[in-house]
Design an enzyme around this catalytic site. Sequence first.
Site, PDB file in Angstrom:
ATOM      1  NE  ARG A  41      -2.706   1.169   3.508  1.00 37.61           N
ATOM      2  CZ  ARG A  41      -2.517   0.310   4.501  1.00 37.61           C
ATOM      3  NH1 ARG A  41      -2.719  -0.990   4.302  1.00 37.61           N
ATOM      4  NH2 ARG A  41      -2.132   0.709   5.694  1.00 37.61           N
ATOM      5  CE1 TYR A  99     -17.284  10.638 -14.901  1.00 45.09           C
ATOM      6  CE2 TYR A  99     -16.055  10.652 -12.835  1.00 45.09           C
ATOM      7  CZ  TYR A  99     -16.781   9.978 -13.793  1.00 45.09           C
ATOM      8  OH  TYR A  99     -17.009   8.630 -13.657  1.00 45.09           O
ATOM      9  CG  ASP A 120      -9.191  16.076 -14.086  1.00 45.14           C
ATOM     10  OD1 ASP A 120      -8.548  15.705 -15.090  1.00 45.14           O
ATOM     11  OD2 ASP A 120     -10.008  15.345 -13.493  1.00 45.14           O
ATOM     12  CE  LYS A 133     -11.841   8.378 -18.561  1.00 42.10           C
ATOM     13  NZ  LYS A 133     -11.677   8.179 -17.127  1.00 42.10           N
TER      14      LYS A 133
END
Length: 412
Positions: free
Chosen positions: A77, A130, A203, A228
Amino acid sequence: MASNEDATSNGASLEHDRLAGTSRATKAVHGGERAGRPRVSDSLTTPIVQTATYTFQDTAELIAYQEGRYGSYEYGRYGNPTTRACEEKIRELEGAEDCLVSSSGMNAATTMLLALVPAGGHIVTTTDCYRRTRQFIQTVLPKMGISATVIDPADLAALEAALEQHDVSLFFSESPTNPYMRCVDIPRIKQLCGAKGAVVVVDSTFATPINQQALALGADLVIHSATKYLAGHNDVLAGAIAGKSELVAAVRAMHNVLGGTIDPHASYLLLRGMKTLDLRVQRQNATATDIAARLEAHPLVTRVHYPGLASHPDHAIAAAQMSGYGGVVSFEVDGDLWRTARFVDSVQLPYIAPSLGGVESLIEQPTVISYWDQGAEKRAQVGIKDNLIRFSCGIESADDIWADFEQAFAKI
């Protein structure tokens, strides 16, 4: 100096001594691995380090790690060598001081907001964004007393007012935005926010570091849904955040608690995808520019949303900040929901699917794929029109895409 063969032989001998007398069950776990790992530093590709935990030779080495004198990750992690290679590549692409890669773009955004906005803090964000980001800001953050001012991407007067009226912790916007491709004036926003001590986060998923250097323009942090364009093949979920080291460190500390860890194999796919990022984006830029111009001239299209067009409200900002305008074109069909749906259903080359930025062209009707559960009234409130289509260019021939569009237009 021992040869590789001697080292291998000595390692095998040590391992044999260590495992002598143990059961087959123990050898099945430790056999072939306890004497050391094979050297892979001369491998052309970055290896997938598929591990959930890391070992230490002794307590002294562990203490050295805890004190920062020995490099390791301790637990999956907290980091991974394959993932770190991804982070370094994105850091260099963005010109950042540091980078964190996580399990998804939404994980990067939500972890960043939780890490950098204090309880009772205030955010300024933009209208076009978004849906899931909007949902987090409007439904989750208020539970911690965090409020938000939502402004039009071009309304700098509203930003100034918000900075005067609130103790703003952070400004957050996509640029270009989803789905109307609005662009924010990053240098001016940084000038206004910097004077008030507010962090500027952009973003840049739609832009990519190929088309826009958000950090050089003034942003403190840049976020990507690496699913993306960065990965580019519609086969991996990933997110990234890059920028000032102290801010990335704060996000990383929160990330280590929340656990939005990317799998090492996903990191490998992202790393491989980024090798062709420049080639893919340049092709998608050219295709989208071509398609946007043809759509704008078509009698069955009432409006095209693409920052590369002079008709776009933020074209001047995009021209000043971007070296290419991206591979996403949104446009409005002359018709209602079902006439628009008929066009979407009639195309044969693009897949009807969410997401963007991959090598395959994708097409969607935001009303149906993202906002169907909201109802007409709520969709109108956030500016989602029933006749809106979002098209994400792949790397197919632009002429083939347009021929497909023409036959679909003929059917409506």
